[in-house]
Design a protein around this motif. Sequence first.
Motif, short mmCIF file in Angstrom:
data_model
loop_
_atom_site.label_atom_id
_atom_site.label_comp_id
_atom_site.label_asym_id
_atom_site.label_seq_id
_atom_site.Cartn_x
_atom_site.Cartn_y
_atom_site.Cartn_z
N PRO A 100 18.21 -10.67 8.95
CA PRO A 100 18.43 -9.43 9.65
C PRO A 100 17.28 -8.46 9.29
N ARG A 101 17.01 -7.69 10.57
CA ARG A 101 15.86 -6.83 10.68
C ARG A 101 14.42 -7.57 10.35
N PHE A 102 14.25 -8.43 11.11
CA PHE A 102 12.87 -9.21 10.85
C PHE A 102 11.84 -8.34 11.14
N SER A 103 11.88 -7.60 12.06
CA SER A 103 10.75 -6.91 12.45
C SER A 103 10.36 -5.99 11.26
N LEU A 104 11.19 -5.54 10.65
CA LEU A 104 10.75 -4.69 9.39
C LEU A 104 10.23 -5.43 8.11
N LEU A 105 10.86 -6.63 8.17
CA LEU A 105 10.17 -7.32 7.09
C LEU A 105 8.94 -8.06 7.54
N MET A 106 8.70 -8.17 8.91
CA MET A 106 7.49 -8.58 9.22
C MET A 106 6.32 -7.46 9.01
N GLY A 107 6.71 -6.44 9.38
CA GLY A 107 5.80 -5.08 9.17
C GLY A 107 5.45 -5.07 7.64
N LEU A 108 6.57 -5.13 6.67
CA LEU A 108 5.89 -4.89 5.47
C LEU A 108 5.10 -6.12 4.86
N THR A 109 5.18 -7.32 5.19
CA THR A 109 4.32 -8.34 4.63
C THR A 109 3.09 -8.39 5.52
N GLY A 110 3.23 -8.09 6.72
CA GLY A 110 1.86 -7.84 7.77
C GLY A 110 1.09 -6.67 6.83
N SER A 111 1.76 -5.68 6.60
CA SER A 111 0.69 -4.65 6.08
C SER A 111 0.20 -4.90 4.80
N VAL A 112 0.68 -5.86 3.98
CA VAL A 112 -0.09 -6.21 2.71
C VAL A 112 -0.81 -7.41 3.02
N THR A 113 -0.25 -8.70 3.53
CA THR A 113 -1.12 -9.91 3.71
C THR A 113 -2.32 -9.47 4.92
N GLY A 114 -1.77 -8.80 5.89
CA GLY A 114 -2.62 -8.73 7.10
C GLY A 114 -3.79 -7.68 6.74
N ALA A 115 -3.79 -6.67 6.05
CA ALA A 115 -4.94 -5.90 5.61
C ALA A 115 -5.81 -6.69 4.59
N ALA A 116 -5.18 -7.27 3.67
CA ALA A 116 -5.97 -8.15 2.48
C ALA A 116 -6.62 -9.30 3.19
N MET A 117 -6.12 -9.93 3.99
CA MET A 117 -6.91 -10.92 4.63
C MET A 117 -7.80 -10.57 5.70
N THR A 118 -7.78 -9.54 6.22
CA THR A 118 -8.70 -9.12 7.47
C THR A 118 -9.68 -8.32 6.91
N LEU A 119 -9.44 -7.36 5.97
CA LEU A 119 -10.60 -6.17 5.57
C LEU A 119 -10.73 -6.35 4.08
N LEU A 120 -9.68 -6.42 3.10
CA LEU A 120 -10.17 -6.39 1.61
C LEU A 120 -10.71 -7.31 1.01
N LEU A 121 -10.30 -8.55 1.27
CA LEU A 121 -10.70 -9.56 0.58
C LEU A 121 -12.13 -10.16 1.21
N PRO A 122 -12.17 -10.10 2.54
CA PRO A 122 -13.77 -10.58 3.01
C PRO A 122 -14.90 -9.75 2.60
N ALA A 123 -14.50 -8.32 2.37
CA ALA A 123 -15.53 -7.41 1.81
C ALA A 123 -15.63 -7.38 0.18
N LEU A 124 -14.61 -7.84 -0.38
CA LEU A 124 -14.78 -7.92 -1.63
C LEU A 124 -15.33 -9.26 -2.10
N PHE A 125 -15.17 -10.26 -1.46
CA PHE A 125 -15.64 -11.48 -1.69
C PHE A 125 -17.10 -11.57 -1.17
N HIS A 126 -17.44 -10.85 -0.16
CA HIS A 126 -18.78 -10.71 0.23
C HIS A 126 -19.78 -9.91 -1.05
N LEU A 127 -19.22 -8.88 -1.28
CA LEU A 127 -19.67 -8.06 -2.50
C LEU A 127 -19.98 -8.90 -3.72
N GLN A 128 -19.25 -9.84 -4.01
CA GLN A 128 -19.42 -10.35 -5.47
C GLN A 128 -20.11 -11.68 -5.38
N LEU A 129 -20.02 -12.23 -4.03
CA LEU A 129 -20.87 -13.72 -3.97
C LEU A 129 -22.28 -13.46 -3.56
#
Length: 599
Positions: A383-412
């Motif tokens: 039920p209410r899959f769109s809201l579940l999608m928004g919540l998980t996408g906000s966490v995983t989408g931002a992390a995989m697209t912006l957070l982790l590439p910049a963090l890994f690039h800085l460290q390596l």
Amino acid sequence: MSHLQLSWLKRLHAGAEESQGLVLRDELGQTYGDHRSQSQMSSPEDPEHTQNTNNATITSWEAGWNVTNAIQGLFVLGLPYALLQSGYLGLLLLVLAALICSYTGKILVSCLYEEDENGCPVRVRHTYEDIANACCRHICPCIGGKVVNVAQLVELVMTCILYLVVSSNLMCHSLFFLPLSPTTGSAISFLILLPCMLIRDLRVVSRLSLFCSLAQFLITFIVIGYCVRQSPQWASRSLRAAVVDFDSFQVAVGVIIFSYTSQIYLPTLEESMMDRLDFSTMMDWTHALACVLKTAFSVLAFLTWGEETKEVITDNLPSALRTVVNLCLLAKALLSYPLPFYAAAEILQTGLLKLDSGSERWTLLLLRGSLLLLTLLMALFVPRFSLLMGLTGSVTGAAMTLLLPALFHLQLKWTQLDLSRRMLDLLILLLGGFCSISGVICSIRGMITVFEDNQQQMQEKTILLVATSSQVGFNIHTEKTKILKINSNCNNPVTLNGNSLEEVQFFTYLGSIINQQRRTDTDSKARMGKARTTLTLLKNIWASRELTLTTKTHLFNSVLLYGVKTWRITKTTIQTGSQMKSPRESEKRPSKKTPGNVT
């Protein structure tokens, strides 16, 4: 310098220490538990790098179509509304998002490489997981790769489910001549997508992405063409120059940035390219093309509809054109599914379950079939899959697209970056944190709004209705009052004066039958049955010579076509209606029967 500072610097410069020669590269391979030989490590300049044992090679154009498929997704349809909410800042964000996402994609792939003793880049890592393991190996070996794999899998599976939900809804709304329910549409979409289980070659996915991109371009050009024809209205439209509402703006930021995400697919795509030196150029032209099309699409749509711009721009189109666009969207949704499904199956197979390509064919088919079935079940029953999608996408989408590439690039790559590059990566980190936090807040707010005791809201509205009615002398009869719930997961009864109101599956209101499925087949059949009975009783009128044929036709239509504008035209409705004969048709037939003998 304190021991804590020394420990921090040691971890921060861990990636830079890797690049000090072949000996340390071998040590990196041992850290991964992957005893690759020297010949398996490849450089973009090395012609032997095209011999990939895991994936078939693809051209730069095929890789570009895959990236275009990812960044020209269904989010594009929400960009005009996002522009309405964000004003001139949205225009700036459309360009900045393309630049940022192209940059994070390129720095993510650069983390796959280290320089040897001659300063030549050598590919020592193969996946997003390898990059995460390299960054976390001094803290907790392998935990980074597992977290990244789980995040990627969740993001990809959610994307697959989204495409399945969208395709089933579009099928129900576009194929109006077929009486399809959302469940039936999902089942049909599932059967169409069954061949995805057999896809083991990235080139097949690339060809499907080509057709998907063509469908997207067709949709874009149809909307742009319609908007250009409405150009006389543009003079009255203008974007907001003032400060926009923060809540609306953060939603617009999420829609715009996540319409450019493709980072999950990039390590696999870059490894499969025939000429990896073209990767950077491919990223530039795909994102530049997407930026131009999205900006033109959004601006022209806003200039055409202004403040009336809907959340999904196809809702603004005329009905005939909307049907054509919806059919194109249906094709796009079905053709978009294989790319995230292929990536999710590969991550599940090689990253989490550690199954090699030599495993039993039936084992791999069972794994992919189970994944396909999982997406169907979640699309049907969550039920209410769109809201579940928004919540998980906000966490995983931002992390995989912006957070982790910049963090890994800085460290390596810390020691290889100048001050400006470090500051840019830090700014992207902050932007990724803002998008993630604001997206989570918006999603949680939406969940609270939807799930904050719907039964209480219905109860309060019922009490308010009783109080308001009593003020004007009306009393509500408990036994005669029925309740019909549509799209509600609440099973608690609504009470009136201490008595529970009866819940029904359908009821008749002003002569029209309303049911939970919101379909009109039952109503149309009942209406035609009543019309048949009434028309038969009017046989004296049909036989009258004093009334003109035009008058009889008007009377016939007024009896039969009452409420017809609210009917959903289906094949069943058309077949039932075709059995009704008008007086005009009856008088044309040389028969002894009166026009009242209607069948």
